[in-house]
Design a protein around this motif. Structure first.
Motif, PDB file in Angstrom:
ATOM      1  N   UNK A   1       0.829  -1.212   0.000  1.00  0.00           N
ATOM      2  CA  UNK A   1       0.000   0.000   0.000  1.00  0.00           C
ATOM      3  C   UNK A   1       0.863   1.261   0.000  1.00  0.00           C
ATOM      4  N   UNK A   2       1.950   1.219   0.740  1.00  0.00           N
ATOM      5  CA  UNK A   2       2.853   2.367   0.787  1.00  0.00           C
ATOM      6  C   UNK A   2       3.477   2.612  -0.588  1.00  0.00           C
TER       7      UNK A   2
ATOM      8  N   UNK B   1       3.710   5.523  -6.021  1.00  0.00           N
ATOM      9  CA  UNK B   1       3.472   5.519  -7.464  1.00  0.00           C
ATOM     10  C   UNK B   1       2.408   6.543  -7.846  1.00  0.00           C
ATOM     11  N   UNK B   2       1.384   6.653  -7.000  1.00  0.00           N
ATOM     12  CA  UNK B   2       0.301   7.601  -7.285  1.00  0.00           C
ATOM     13  C   UNK B   2       0.824   9.029  -7.348  1.00  0.00           C
ATOM     14  N   UNK B   3       1.795   9.348  -6.496  1.00  0.00           N
ATOM     15  CA  UNK B   3       2.344  10.702  -6.447  1.00  0.00           C
ATOM     16  C   UNK B   3       3.291  10.973  -7.610  1.00  0.00           C
TER      17      UNK B   3
ATOM     18  N   UNK C   1      -5.459   8.402  -9.336  1.00  0.00           N
ATOM     19  CA  UNK C   1      -6.147   7.598  -8.320  1.00  0.00           C
ATOM     20  C   UNK C   1      -5.374   6.313  -7.997  1.00  0.00           C
ATOM     21  N   UNK C   2      -5.357   5.974  -6.708  1.00  0.00           N
ATOM     22  CA  UNK C   2      -4.651   4.764  -6.277  1.00  0.00           C
ATOM     23  C   UNK C   2      -5.248   3.523  -6.926  1.00  0.00           C
ATOM     24  N   UNK C   3      -6.577   3.547  -7.159  1.00  0.00           N
ATOM     25  CA  UNK C   3      -7.226   2.380  -7.771  1.00  0.00           C
ATOM     26  C   UNK C   3      -6.699   2.130  -9.179  1.00  0.00           C
ATOM     27  N   UNK C   4      -6.432   3.227  -9.920  1.00  0.00           N
ATOM     28  CA  UNK C   4      -5.903   3.076 -11.277  1.00  0.00           C
ATOM     29  C   UNK C   4      -4.455   2.567 -11.231  1.00  0.00           C
ATOM     30  N   UNK C   5      -3.685   3.110 -10.279  1.00  0.00           N
ATOM     31  CA  UNK C   5      -2.283   2.656 -10.141  1.00  0.00           C
ATOM     32  C   UNK C   5      -2.263   1.179  -9.761  1.00  0.00           C
TER      33      UNK C   5
ATOM     34  N   UNK D   1       2.839  -6.094 -10.228  1.00  0.00           N
ATOM     35  CA  UNK D   1       4.296  -5.964 -10.239  1.00  0.00           C
ATOM     36  C   UNK D   1       4.826  -5.507  -8.897  1.00  0.00           C
ATOM     37  N   UNK D   2       4.121  -4.533  -8.288  1.00  0.00           N
ATOM     38  CA  UNK D   2       4.532  -4.052  -6.969  1.00  0.00           C
ATOM     39  C   UNK D   2       4.419  -5.169  -5.942  1.00  0.00           C
TER      40      UNK D   2
END
Length: 443
Positions: A30-31, A36-38, A51-55, A62-63
């Motif tokens: 999550x971190x 990545x979102x930023x 949006x975090x959901x899109x990332x 992969x993350x």
């Protein structure tokens, strides 16, 4: 997270099992998603507003894989260190079917090769022979001859005389091809030497190779490129297609030669030159004798030390660690050599640990300085000059990302291990002539 180790004592192997629950890896994932979102730059969204959901949809898997692998690596290494598990090489992942799309909990296994405890041979339980090489006149005469040729004037006459060298191609009389390039010393020919006198370029000589050198396998091997065993088996006629004759007028024993051989004003008389030649040749043989005894120590200590090796794991690890360079068949063929190297490595590490052997930075630098001075034939230099050499040494040790430094460190440490072992074994001094020593080393 749950980690368990299941040992197979018979094969000196183990399976390390790591079980991960969602709570073990979820915070890190999550971190990373928020990071990545930023930073993500996706068309239609302002920087930092993706949006975090899109990332998660685009990069989540992969993350997840990266974070789980990082967590596994840290967990496995930590367990091995905390529990002082002595392993061979690195843990080998056991293949498994993992579905990162649907699973929440995961189980991973790693195969380990375990290194057993062992005892070194008792003090004075091993004996080795150290050759005390005694110089003979023949050896010294050969040295003078080599120096005379090296520093003398070389010419290429049209017709050969006794003592010349014949450069050309040597082959068995009935063999195809042009043969191997050789430089045949006519002064070493024992029988039929007259056949090699009066020879010109483009002449072809046919002679019994073994008979010409009176069956001396060492003499044949020295100029022909054959091994000593091959040279001992030569028979029948050989041909030499002569391409060139080489003649060297030996250099006179004067100050010019003395300076060329040993450096400016190192010796100043024929008597000093002779003494220096003798001591230098003796030092070289003593050094070779020391190298030979070191090999004997390694061989005998390895043979006398009982160490069980995780055979199946070791073979598998060798192939994995040298992927693309070693096949299972090659490992099988040379397995005994690999085992010997492994055992010696374990013995060396045990001696270092038990005896508290260390190598200081000053030792590494001083050794490198001495090597550089030796290369430039600088036996004694001023303190100012030595500081300049130190600069060369420092630069050399920093090259190749410190690889040279590590090599010097390992070399000094290996010498200390051998010195320590030598003090615990019986060394029998055995006199031997220089000629016999050379023949023994060549066999």
């Amino acid at each position: 997270m749950d980690i368990t180790l299941d040992k197979n004592d018979e094969q000196l192997s183990a399976i390390l099992t790591v079980k991960l629950a969602e709570a073990d890896y979820s915070p890190a994932v999550e971190s990373k998603l928020k990071e990545y979102s930023k930073k993500a730059q996706i068309k239609g969204f302002r920087p930092g507003k993706v949006p975090t959901t899109l990332v998660r949809k685009m990069y989540g898997k992969g993350i997840l894989v990266d974070e789980i692998n990082a967590l596994l690596s840290k967990a496995v290494d930590g367990y091995i260190k905390e529990n002082s598990v002595k392993i061979l090489g690195e843990p080998l992942p056991v293949p498994s079917d993992v579905n990162f799309d649907t699973q929440k909990d995961y189980e991973f296994q790693f195969e380990l090769g375990l290194l057993p405890d062992f005892e070194l041979p008792a003090d004075q339980a091993i004996s080795v022979d150290r050759h005390q090489v005694e110089l003979d006149e023949n050896t010294l005469n050969e040295t003078y001859e080599q120096i005379g040729r090296q520093f003398g004037e070389t010419t290429n006459p049209e017709t050969s005389e006794a003592g010349d060298y014949l450069f050309g191609k040597l082959k068995k009389a009935d063999e195809e091809g042009e043969g191997r390039t050789v430089l045949l010393p006519t002064n070493k020919v024992k029988n039929g030497a007259e056949q090699f006198v009066g020879v010109k370029a483009n002449d072809t000589l046919t002679f019994d190779l073994s008979k010409a050198f009176d069956g001396d396998a060492s003499a044949i091997a020295n100029f022909s490129g054959l091994s000593k065993d091959e040279a001992a088996k030569v028979s029948g006629d050989y041909t030499l297609a002569v391409e060139k004759i080489t003649r060297t007028a030996h250099a006179e024993h004067n100050q010019d030669l003395f300076d060329k051989v040993f450096g400016k004003d190192a010796v100043s008389s024929k008597e000093e030159f002779d003494a220096k030649i003798r001591s230098t040749v003796q030092d070289n043989y003593d050094r070779e004798a020391d190298n030979l005894i070191n090999r004997q120590i390694i061989d005998k200590v390895v043979d006398a030390t009982e160490i069980k090796v995780p055979t199946e794991f070791f073979k598998k690890w060798l192939v994995r660690a040298n992927e693309g360079k070693l096949t299972a068949e090659q490992v099988e063929e040379h397995y005994n050599d690999y085992v010997k190297e492994l055992k010696w490595s374990m013995i060396r590490n045990k001696v270092v640990e038990e005896q508290g052997l260390k190598v200081s930075n000053d030792e590494i630098v001083d050794r490198t300085i001495e090597k550089i001075m030796g290369q430039f034939n600088l036996p004694e230099v001023s303190e100012e000059m030595r500081e300049s050499v130190r600069g060369f040494a420092d630069n050399y040790l920093k090259q190749e990302n410190g690889k040279n430094y590590i090599q010097e460190y390992e070399a000094i440490l290996a010498e200390k291990v051998l010195e320590n072992l030598r003090g615990k074994i019986v060394v029998n001094d055995t006199p031997i002539s220089a000629e016999d020593f050379r023949n023994q080393a060549a066999s």
